[in-house]
Design a protein around this motif. Sequence first.
Motif, PDB file in Angstrom:
ATOM      1  N   PRO A   1       0.788  -1.239   0.000  1.00  0.00           N
ATOM      2  CA  PRO A   1       0.000   0.000   0.000  1.00  0.00           C
ATOM      3  C   PRO A   1       0.817   1.284   0.000  1.00  0.00           C
ATOM      4  CG  PRO A   1       0.062  -0.935   2.206  1.00  0.00           C
ATOM      5  CD  PRO A   1       0.742  -1.924   1.304  1.00  0.00           C
ATOM      6  N   GLU A   2       2.059   1.221   0.492  1.00  0.00           N
ATOM      7  CA  GLU A   2       2.836   2.452   0.640  1.00  0.00           C
ATOM      8  C   GLU A   2       3.147   3.054  -0.736  1.00  0.00           C
ATOM      9  OE1 GLU A   2       3.428  -0.336   3.959  1.00  0.00           O
ATOM     10  OE2 GLU A   2       3.942  -0.529   1.839  1.00  0.00           O
ATOM     11  N   GLY A   3       2.911   4.343  -0.862  1.00  0.00           N
ATOM     12  CA  GLY A   3       3.160   4.960  -2.150  1.00  0.00           C
ATOM     13  C   GLY A   3       3.212   6.478  -2.062  1.00  0.00           C
ATOM     14  N   PRO A   4       3.579   7.137  -3.136  1.00  0.00           N
ATOM     15  CA  PRO A   4       4.074   6.531  -4.365  1.00  0.00           C
ATOM     16  C   PRO A   4       5.449   5.919  -4.162  1.00  0.00           C
ATOM     17  CG  PRO A   4       4.344   8.903  -4.456  1.00  0.00           C
ATOM     18  CD  PRO A   4       3.582   8.618  -3.199  1.00  0.00           C
ATOM     19  N   SER A   5       5.861   5.055  -5.089  1.00  0.00           N
ATOM     20  CA  SER A   5       7.157   4.398  -4.954  1.00  0.00           C
ATOM     21  C   SER A   5       8.280   5.432  -4.995  1.00  0.00           C
ATOM     22  CB  SER A   5       7.362   3.363  -6.061  1.00  0.00           C
ATOM     23  OG  SER A   5       7.401   3.985  -7.331  1.00  0.00           O
ATOM     24  N   GLY A   6       9.355   5.114  -4.300  1.00  0.00           N
ATOM     25  CA  GLY A   6      10.491   6.030  -4.275  1.00  0.00           C
ATOM     26  C   GLY A   6      11.223   5.989  -2.953  1.00  0.00           C
ATOM     27  N   LEU A   7      12.027   7.009  -2.718  1.00  0.00           N
ATOM     28  CA  LEU A   7      12.881   7.091  -1.538  1.00  0.00           C
ATOM     29  C   LEU A   7      12.514   8.270  -0.656  1.00  0.00           C
ATOM     30  CD1 LEU A   7      16.407   6.539  -3.181  1.00  0.00           C
ATOM     31  CD2 LEU A   7      15.099   4.871  -1.855  1.00  0.00           C
TER      32      LEU A   7
ATOM     33  N   PRO B   1       9.761   5.594 -10.213  1.00  0.00           N
ATOM     34  CA  PRO B   1       9.044   4.386 -10.626  1.00  0.00           C
ATOM     35  C   PRO B   1       9.856   3.132 -10.304  1.00  0.00           C
ATOM     36  CG  PRO B   1      10.015   5.483 -12.532  1.00  0.00           C
ATOM     37  CD  PRO B   1      10.193   6.413 -11.359  1.00  0.00           C
ATOM     38  N   GLY B   2       9.171   2.103  -9.811  1.00  0.00           N
ATOM     39  CA  GLY B   2       9.863   0.839  -9.550  1.00  0.00           C
ATOM     40  C   GLY B   2       9.551   0.276  -8.191  1.00  0.00           C
TER      41      GLY B   2
ATOM     42  N   TRP C   1      19.304   4.154  -6.436  1.00  0.00           N
ATOM     43  CA  TRP C   1      18.085   3.340  -6.588  1.00  0.00           C
ATOM     44  C   TRP C   1      18.320   2.304  -7.673  1.00  0.00           C
ATOM     45  CZ3 TRP C   1      12.982   3.237  -4.668  1.00  0.00           C
ATOM     46  CH2 TRP C   1      12.016   2.626  -5.477  1.00  0.00           C
ATOM     47  N   LEU C   2      18.262   1.025  -7.310  1.00  0.00           N
ATOM     48  CA  LEU C   2      18.328  -0.085  -8.261  1.00  0.00           C
ATOM     49  C   LEU C   2      16.915  -0.607  -8.469  1.00  0.00           C
ATOM     50  CD1 LEU C   2      21.372  -2.225  -7.035  1.00  0.00           C
ATOM     51  CD2 LEU C   2      21.114  -1.268  -9.321  1.00  0.00           C
ATOM     52  N   ASP C   3      16.503  -0.784  -9.726  1.00  0.00           N
ATOM     53  CA  ASP C   3      15.124  -1.203  -9.961  1.00  0.00           C
ATOM     54  C   ASP C   3      15.049  -2.375 -10.925  1.00  0.00           C
ATOM     55  OD1 ASP C   3      12.248  -1.059  -9.907  1.00  0.00           O
ATOM     56  OD2 ASP C   3      12.387  -0.174 -11.900  1.00  0.00           O
ATOM     57  N   GLU C   4      14.329  -3.428 -10.511  1.00  0.00           N
ATOM     58  CA  GLU C   4      14.173  -4.609 -11.342  1.00  0.00           C
ATOM     59  C   GLU C   4      13.208  -4.390 -12.492  1.00  0.00           C
ATOM     60  OE1 GLU C   4      11.130  -7.421 -10.490  1.00  0.00           O
ATOM     61  OE2 GLU C   4      11.411  -7.111  -8.358  1.00  0.00           O
TER      62      GLU C   4
ATOM     63  N   THR D   1      17.104  -0.212 -14.304  1.00  0.00           N
ATOM     64  CA  THR D   1      17.853   1.037 -14.260  1.00  0.00           C
ATOM     65  C   THR D   1      18.515   1.251 -12.906  1.00  0.00           C
ATOM     66  OG1 THR D   1      15.843   2.242 -13.608  1.00  0.00           O
ATOM     67  CG2 THR D   1      16.406   2.227 -15.948  1.00  0.00           C
ATOM     68  N   HIS D   2      19.528   2.093 -12.930  1.00  0.00           N
ATOM     69  CA  HIS D   2      20.244   2.521 -11.733  1.00  0.00           C
ATOM     70  C   HIS D   2      20.179   4.041 -11.724  1.00  0.00           C
ATOM     71  CE1 HIS D   2      24.023   3.819  -9.654  1.00  0.00           C
ATOM     72  NE2 HIS D   2      23.630   2.907  -8.804  1.00  0.00           N
ATOM     73  N   ARG D   3      19.539   4.600 -10.712  1.00  0.00           N
ATOM     74  CA  ARG D   3      19.368   6.049 -10.640  1.00  0.00           C
ATOM     75  C   ARG D   3      20.260   6.623  -9.552  1.00  0.00           C
ATOM     76  NH1 ARG D   3      14.591   7.758 -13.413  1.00  0.00           N
ATOM     77  NH2 ARG D   3      13.453   5.953 -14.208  1.00  0.00           N
ATOM     78  N   VAL D   4      20.849   7.767  -9.838  1.00  0.00           N
ATOM     79  CA  VAL D   4      21.709   8.467  -8.895  1.00  0.00           C
ATOM     80  C   VAL D   4      21.019   9.761  -8.505  1.00  0.00           C
ATOM     81  CG1 VAL D   4      23.997   9.436  -8.485  1.00  0.00           C
ATOM     82  CG2 VAL D   4      23.735   7.482 -10.040  1.00  0.00           C
ATOM     83  N   LEU D   5      20.892   9.995  -7.195  1.00  0.00           N
ATOM     84  CA  LEU D   5      20.244  11.196  -6.685  1.00  0.00           C
ATOM     85  C   LEU D   5      21.218  11.999  -5.832  1.00  0.00           C
ATOM     86  CD1 LEU D   5      17.961   8.893  -7.004  1.00  0.00           C
ATOM     87  CD2 LEU D   5      16.589  10.372  -5.559  1.00  0.00           C
ATOM     88  N   ASP D   6      20.984  13.286  -5.742  1.00  0.00           N
ATOM     89  CA  ASP D   6      21.727  14.153  -4.830  1.00  0.00           C
ATOM     90  C   ASP D   6      21.153  13.925  -3.433  1.00  0.00           C
ATOM     91  OD1 ASP D   6      22.655  16.301  -3.253  1.00  0.00           O
ATOM     92  OD2 ASP D   6      22.807  17.607  -4.998  1.00  0.00           O
ATOM     93  N   SER D   7      21.972  13.417  -2.513  1.00  0.00           N
ATOM     94  CA  SER D   7      21.446  13.077  -1.189  1.00  0.00           C
ATOM     95  C   SER D   7      21.164  14.307  -0.328  1.00  0.00           C
ATOM     96  CB  SER D   7      22.410  12.132  -0.456  1.00  0.00           C
ATOM     97  OG  SER D   7      23.650  12.756  -0.221  1.00  0.00           O
ATOM     98  N   ARG D   8      21.533  15.487  -0.809  1.00  0.00           N
ATOM     99  CA  ARG D   8      21.182  16.711  -0.088  1.00  0.00           C
ATOM    100  C   ARG D   8      19.755  17.157  -0.392  1.00  0.00           C
ATOM    101  NH1 ARG D   8      26.557  20.563  -0.179  1.00  0.00           N
ATOM    102  NH2 ARG D   8      28.121  18.910  -0.059  1.00  0.00           N
TER     103      ARG D   8
END
Length: 216
Positions: free
Chosen positions: A69-75, A95-96, A111-114, A118-125
């Motif tokens: 149920p948790e959404g939307p997907s992401g970090l 997405p993922g 973020w690694l997504d099956e 894809t492998h996504r790189v985010l600015d952790s700040r």
Amino acid sequence: LVSVEPRDLRDPRRQADAWNHIRGIDAKTGKTLWVSDDGLTHYNTPVLGKTHTGQPAVMIGRGGHHDVPEGPSGLSLVSLAKGSEGKTIWKADIPGKALYNMHWNRDRAYWLDEDTGTHRVLDSRTGKEIAVHKLGENATVRSYDKASKRYVTEQNVNIKAKGFRVFPAWFSNIVVGDWHWFLCFSSIRAEYGGGPVGPLYSVGRVNTKTGATEYL
């Protein structure tokens, strides 16, 4: 202690969303001290670290199979700093599925997504996306050739064209230097798409700066 649980039964917000959240528990008494604003999927393992300012925080992820149920997907990056425990520093909708631990450090989050391979790189700040790497294209594959009894390296391999799809799920992954390491399935049950995924029995790594992907 940090645990993953739904809100308390007596919490009226639980009726609105029966999500899982991280919960801070007093190690001396067992009492709940705080519950995070954001939810996380129970598939996801929270990862502790420190922000660019040196404050403690934890990365959590949402998204998974079986209609979680948790959404939307992401970090979400959640503060553990005194006085701000459980507060969201930033949230990124991606997405993922968050089926494992999502690594991060003072500068970058990953973020690694099956689903999308894809492998996504985010600015952790800020949680803003910096780069997207496709794990199945232009890959380097090093495999053992039984006939010659030696390893053979192929360049610029399209993984999908070989009949595989990248599936870096359900295994712990780790970032070391500029490389993000992961493992791939050798096979998968029919309800998850069936067929071989991999390359077979492989260790994979993607360069977090260039996107170069290699499989052994």
